[in-house]
Design a protein around this motif. Structure first.
Motif, short mmCIF file in Angstrom:
data_model
loop_
_atom_site.label_atom_id
_atom_site.label_comp_id
_atom_site.label_asym_id
_atom_site.label_seq_id
_atom_site.Cartn_x
_atom_site.Cartn_y
_atom_site.Cartn_z
N VAL A 1 0.75 -1.01 -0.03
CA VAL A 1 -0.01 0.42 -0.28
C VAL A 1 1.11 0.81 -0.03
O VAL A 1 0.84 2.33 -0.94
N THR A 2 2.34 1.29 1.22
CA THR A 2 3.25 2.28 0.71
C THR A 2 3.25 2.13 -0.61
O THR A 2 3.90 3.71 -1.15
N VAL A 3 4.00 1.51 -1.02
CA VAL A 3 4.38 1.63 -3.00
C VAL A 3 3.30 2.34 -3.29
O VAL A 3 3.48 3.00 -4.13
N GLN A 4 2.34 1.96 -2.73
CA GLN A 4 1.57 2.50 -3.88
C GLN A 4 0.70 3.93 -3.74
O GLN A 4 0.89 4.43 -5.10
N LEU A 5 1.01 4.17 -3.07
CA LEU A 5 0.93 5.68 -2.17
C LEU A 5 2.00 5.98 -2.69
O LEU A 5 1.62 7.73 -3.44
N ALA A 6 2.70 6.46 -2.43
CA ALA A 6 3.81 6.53 -3.02
C ALA A 6 4.22 6.94 -4.68
O ALA A 6 4.04 7.98 -4.92
N VAL A 7 3.84 5.78 -5.63
CA VAL A 7 3.77 6.25 -7.06
C VAL A 7 2.98 6.72 -7.51
O VAL A 7 3.11 7.51 -8.10
N LEU A 8 1.45 6.77 -7.03
CA LEU A 8 0.70 7.16 -7.86
C LEU A 8 1.11 9.08 -7.71
O LEU A 8 1.06 9.59 -7.98
N SER A 9 1.21 8.93 -5.90
CA SER A 9 1.11 10.74 -5.45
C SER A 9 2.68 11.48 -6.41
O SER A 9 2.37 12.11 -6.12
N THR A 10 3.58 10.63 -6.61
CA THR A 10 4.53 10.99 -7.18
C THR A 10 4.40 11.30 -8.47
O THR A 10 4.59 12.63 -9.28
N VAL A 11 3.09 10.83 -9.14
CA VAL A 11 3.20 10.65 -10.74
C VAL A 11 2.08 12.06 -10.29
O VAL A 11 2.25 12.56 -11.38
N LEU A 12 1.38 11.59 -9.67
CA LEU A 12 0.22 13.37 -9.71
C LEU A 12 1.26 14.79 -9.31
O LEU A 12 0.95 15.76 -9.60
N GLY A 13 2.24 14.17 -8.49
CA GLY A 13 3.05 15.13 -8.06
C GLY A 13 4.08 16.07 -9.20
O GLY A 13 4.24 17.50 -9.75
N LEU A 14 4.09 14.93 -9.88
CA LEU A 14 4.95 15.25 -11.30
C LEU A 14 4.33 16.12 -12.31
O LEU A 14 4.27 17.64 -12.36
N ALA A 15 2.90 16.39 -12.45
CA ALA A 15 2.00 16.35 -12.53
C ALA A 15 2.15 18.48 -12.39
O ALA A 15 1.68 19.49 -13.45
N CYS A 16 1.65 18.13 -11.32
CA CYS A 16 1.34 19.06 -10.56
C CYS A 16 2.28 20.48 -10.34
O CYS A 16 2.49 21.44 -10.88
N GLY A 17 3.67 19.73 -10.41
CA GLY A 17 4.61 20.08 -10.49
C GLY A 17 5.32 20.80 -11.61
O GLY A 17 5.62 22.20 -12.04
N ALA A 18 4.74 20.18 -12.86
CA ALA A 18 5.22 20.79 -14.04
C ALA A 18 4.58 21.81 -14.72
O ALA A 18 4.42 22.85 -14.93
N LEU A 19 2.76 21.70 -13.89
CA LEU A 19 1.87 22.48 -13.90
C LEU A 19 2.37 24.10 -13.25
O LEU A 19 2.46 25.04 -13.92
#
Lengths: 215, 218, 254
Positions: free
Chosen positions: A19-37
Motif C-alpha cells: 500500500v505504501t508503494v502504491q501511495l508513493a507511486v501514485l502521489s509521485t506521478v500526480l506530484g510530477l504533473a502538478c509540478g510541471a503545471l
C-alpha cells in the motif's frame, strides 16, 4: 529482541508495504504533473498564471501536509468532495509534493544558461521552440537529482496517511505496537522496509540520471 | 452541510493558545536539533571509530524512516523501558532528534568546506584541536549553513503538526478538539492552516533577518 | 656543549612526500634578534622548511630546536598535542592568505588565543589589542570584521594577532604574495618596524629588494638544499653559485 514475533507479523507488514508503494507511486506521478503545471504557471508571461503558481507554492509549502490531508479528507464532504481514505491520501500527498516539485523544476529551467536562449533566438527559433528543443532537454537533466530528493521525502511522507487510517506501513506498525507492546521490534521491521524502498528508489533515480547525462 | 466560518472566532482563544504551544514546541525542538546537529556532526567527523560508526548507523536509520514512525518509537519505546514522559516531551525529543540528524548532515558539509588555512591559523597560535574545532571551525561552518538549517526549521514547524498524533495539545490537536464540539472540520482545519501560515511567515522573516546579520561575519 | 646554543636550530632536516624529497638534510641556525630571508624558486622547499619550524608540516627526520626546547618531539599523541600547543604559542606565524577568522571581529581575532591560552583579564585583553593594533596602524578598525578590510589591512591584523601572543620568533610565509601591488608597502612597513625592534624573524619571500633592505642574512634554497647563504650584500651583489646567479638574474630585473 523478539524474533518470533517479527517472524509472525512480517507478512502483514509486507502487505502494508505494498500500500505504501502504491501511495508513493501514485502521489509521485500526480506530484510530477502538478509540478510541471506549477512550473509552467510560475514562468508564464501572464501575471494571473504567475500569481496562481506562486500562491499554490506558498500556501502548500507554508502549511503542514497533515492539515492539508485533514482538510481534504474530513473537510471535503462539506464542499461536496467525498473520497475514501486512500484516494484522499494520494490526492493530498500529490498536491503537496507538487508544490515542492514546482520549485525544483522551475529552478532547473532557470539554471539553464541564458546564453542558450539567446543563441537559439538569434538562430530564428521561436520562444516555444527554444523552450521545448533547447531549454527543457537541458533542464530535464538538471532536475533528475533534486526530484529524486523530493521523491525520497515523499516516500517517508506517505506515513502521514496513517493519521486518516489508511492501512499502510506506519499505520500497521502503530497498530502492532498497540497490541504487542513491542515498539522497538515494530519500528525496526517497518523502518527496514522503508529503507529498502528508499534505497531501491534512490538506485533507480541514479540510474535514470546516468542514462540522461551527456557523456 | 454548507460552510460557516462564523463559528471559528468563538474558538479564537483556543487557537491562539494552540499556536503558542506550536511555537514553543518548535523552538524547543529547534534548540535540540541545532546543538544536537553540531554534536552529531563533530562526532561523525572527528570521533573515534568506536562511537563514529554507531552514530552513523543512527543517522542512517533516522534519515531513512518517517518522522511519524520515529515518534511512535520514542513515545511508546520510552514507556516500554519504564520512562513515562509527558507526550509533549516525547514529541519535542522526537522532532529534535529527527531534525538533528538532518542538520548534522548539513553541518558536516559546512565543516568540510571551512578553509584548511583556518585550521592552520588557529593551530599556529597554539590552540588545541578541540579548541580549534569549538572556536574556529564550528562557528564558521554554522554560519555558512544557516540558510539550509533555516529551511529545516521551516520543515520542523510544519512537521510539528505530527505530534498531535501522539496526543500533544498543540495547534492541530486544538483544532480537532474544536471540531469534535462543532462538527465543522473544514472550517477549523482551514483556520489551523491559516495559523500555521502566519507563524511560517514570521519564521521566514526572522530567518532572513538572521541571514543578513551574519553576512558580514562570514 | 661549551658553545652557546643557537636561538633556533634546524638539524639535519629531511622531508619526504612519498618518493619526493622536498628537504634534503637542511641545517640552519638563527641567532636571537636575527632577521633571515629565505629565497628561492617555487618548489625549492622554502615554505616547507618554514612550516616545519612550528611543526605544521612535520619533518620526516631531523630536529628543530627553539632555545632549549625541541619543537618536533616524538611523543605519544596526547603529550605531543600539549607540548606542541605550548611551543606554538612562542612561534608567531603569518600566512600568505592571512587565515584571519572571518566570524570574529578584529578585536576578537587578536584576543581569542591570549584569552583562551593565557588566562588574561578583559582589561588586559583590551589593552593588548590596542597596543598591537597601534603597532600595525589599524586602531580605528578594531570592531570591523575581516570581510570589511582590504588585503593589506587583513595581513596587518594577522601580524597583530601573532604578536599578541608575545612570540619569541615570527615566521612569515610569503606574507605579501597574495596582495595587490599597491598594498604590499603597508605590510612591508610593519615588518620593517618589527625589524627595528629586533624581533627574531624568518621570512620566506619573493621580494628581493625587501629582503635586501631588512635582512641580516639571506638563504638561497633550490631543490631542497641550501645552495648559498650570507649577508644580503654578498648574496645579492656577489653570488658565488651558478644557480643563485641564474635565479637572481630572473628576479632582480623585475
Amino acid at each position: 529482541m523478539d524474533y518470533d514475533l517479527i517472524l509472525r507479523v512480517y507478512p502483514f507488514f509486507l502487505q502494508a508495504a505494498l500500500v505504501t508503494v502504491q501511495l508513493a507511486v501514485l502521489s509521485t506521478v500526480l506530484g510530477l504533473a502538478c509540478g510541471a503545471l506549477g512550473a509552467y504557471a510560475r514562468l508564464s508571461r501572464m501575471s494571473v498564471l504567475r500569481f496562481i503558481g506562486a500562491a499554490y507554492v506558498s500556501v502548500i509549502r507554508g502549511t503542514p501536509a497533515l492539515i492539508q490531508l485533514f482538510i481534504l479528507y474530513f473537510g471535503g464532504p462539506q464542499i461536496g468532495i467525498q473520497l475514501d481514505a486512500f484516494s484522499a491520501g494520494v490526492l493530498g500527498l500529490g498536491i503537496n509534493i507538487g508544490a515542492y516539485m514546482t520549485e525544483t523544476m522551475r529552478g532547473a529551467i532557470i539554471a539553464v544558461d541564458k546564453g542558450q536562449v539567446e543563441a537559439s533566438r538569434t538562430l530564428g527559433m521561436s520562444g516555444w521552440q527554444t523552450m521545448t528543443r533547447v531549454v527543457l532537454p537541458q533542464a530535464a537533466r538538471l532536475m533528475i537529482r533534486p526530484l529524486g530528493v523530493n521523491i525520497n521525502a515523499q516516500i517517508k511522507g506517505t506515513a502521514l496517511v496513517a493519521a486518516i487510517s489508511v492501512v499502510e506501513l506506519t499505520y500497521t506498525a502503530q497498530r502492532y505496537i498497540g497490541s504487542t507492546y513491542k515498539p522497538f521490534e515494530m519500528f525496526l521491521l517497518a523502518g527496514l522496509i522503508y529503507m529498502v524502498i528508499i534505497y531501491v528508489t534512490g538506485k533507480g533515480v541514479s540510474w535514470i540520471d546516468r542514462q540522461v547525462q551527456i557523456k | 452541510m454548507g460552510l460557516d466560518f462564523s463559528v471559528v472566532p468563538e474558538y479564537f482563544d483556543e487557537l491562539l493558545l494552540g499556536s503558542l504551544w506550536t511555537i514553543a514546541i518548535m523552538l524547543a525542538s529547534a534548540v535540540i536539533s541545532f546543538f544536537g546537529g553540531i554534536l552529531l556532526a563533530v562526532i561523525a567527523l572527528y570521533g573515534p571509530a568506536l562511537v563514529r560508526y554507531p552514530f552513523r548507523a543512527f543517522s542512517f536509520v533516522f534519515m531513512g524512516t518517517p518522522l511519524l514512525l520515529q515518534l511512535f518509537l520514542i513515545y511508546f519505546g520510552l514507556i516500554q523501558i519504564g520512562i513515562d514522559l509527558p507526550a509533549f516531551v516525547a514529541g519535542i525529543i522526537g522532532l529534535g532528534l529527527h531534525f538533528a540528524v538532518y542538520n548534522s548532515d548539513i553541518i558536516q558539509a559546512g565543516i568540510m568546506a571551512v578553509d584548511k588555512g583556518q585550521h592552520e591559523g588557529a593551530r599556529t597560535l597554539g590552540l588545541s584541536k578541540l579548541q580549534t574545532i569549538r572556536k574556529i571551525i564550528v562557528p564558521q561552518a554554522v554560519r555558512t549553513v544557516i540558510p539550509p538549517i533555516g529551511n529545516n526549521l521551516v520543515a520542523l514547524l510544519k512537521d510539528s503538526a505530527l505530534v498531535s498524533v501522539i496526543g500533544v495539545t498543540e495547534l492541530t490537536l486544538t483544532s480537532q478538539l474544536a471540531i469534535s464540539n462543532t462538527f465543522r472540520p473544514f472550517e477549523f482545519y482551514v483556520a489551523a492552516a491559516v495559523c500555521y501560515y502566519v507563524i511560517n511567515l514570521g519564521l521566514e522573516y526572522s530567518l532572513r533577518r538572521v541571514e543578513s546579520r551574519i553576512q558580514v561575519s562570514r | 656543549m661549551t658553545k652557546e646554543q643557537p636561538f633556533i636550530d634546524v638539524r639535519h632536516a629531511q622531508k619526504k612526500f612519498g618518493a619526493l624529497e622536498v628537504l634534503k638534510d637542511i641545517n640552519l641556525q638563527v641567532e636571537k634578534g636575527q632577521i633571515v630571508a629565505i629565497i628561492g624558486p617555487s618548489g625549492s622547499g622554502k615554505s616547507t622548511l618554514l612550516r616545519a619550524i612550528n611543526d605544521l608540516d612535520p619533518l620526516t627526520s631531523g630536529e628543530i630546536w627553539l632555545e632549549d626546547k625541541q619543537v618536533n618531539k616524538d611523543l605519544p599523541h596526547r603529550q605531543y598535542e600539549k607540548h606542541i600547543n605550548t611551543v606554538r604559542q612562542e612561534i608567531g606565524m603569518v600566512f600568505q592568505h592571512f587565515n584571519l577568522f572571518p566570524h570574529l571581529t578584529v578585536r576578537q581575532n587578536i584576543t581569542l588565543a591570549p584569552k583562551m591560552l593565557k588566562d588574561i583579564s578583559d582589561d588586559e585583553a583590551n589593552q593588548l589589542v590596542e597596543e598591537q593594533l597601534a603597532k600595525v596602524g589599524l586602531s580605528e578598525r578594531i570592531d570591523f570584521y575581516p570581510s570589511q578590510l582590504s588585503g593589506g589591512q587583513k595581513q596587518r591584523v594577522a601580524i597583530a594577532r601573532a604578536l599578541a601572543m608575545k612570540p619569541k620568533v615570527m615566521l612569515f610565509d610569503e606574507a605579501t604574495s597574495a596582495l595587490d601591488p599597491e598594498l604590499v608597502e603597508e605590510v612591508n612597513l610593519v615588518m620593517k618596524s618589527l625589524a627595528a625592534e629586533h624581533m627574531t624573524m624568518i621570512i620566506v619571500t619573493h621580494e628581493m629588494t625587501f629582503a635586501e633592505s631588512v635582512c641580516d642574512r639571506v638563504i638561497f634554497m633550490d631543490e631542497g638544499v641550501v645552495v648559498e647563504e650570507g649577508p644580503p650584500d654578498v648574496i645579492f651583489k656577489n653570488p658565488q653559485n651558478e644557480r643563485t646567479k641564474n635565479f637572481l638574474r630572473k628576479h632582480l630585473n623585475g
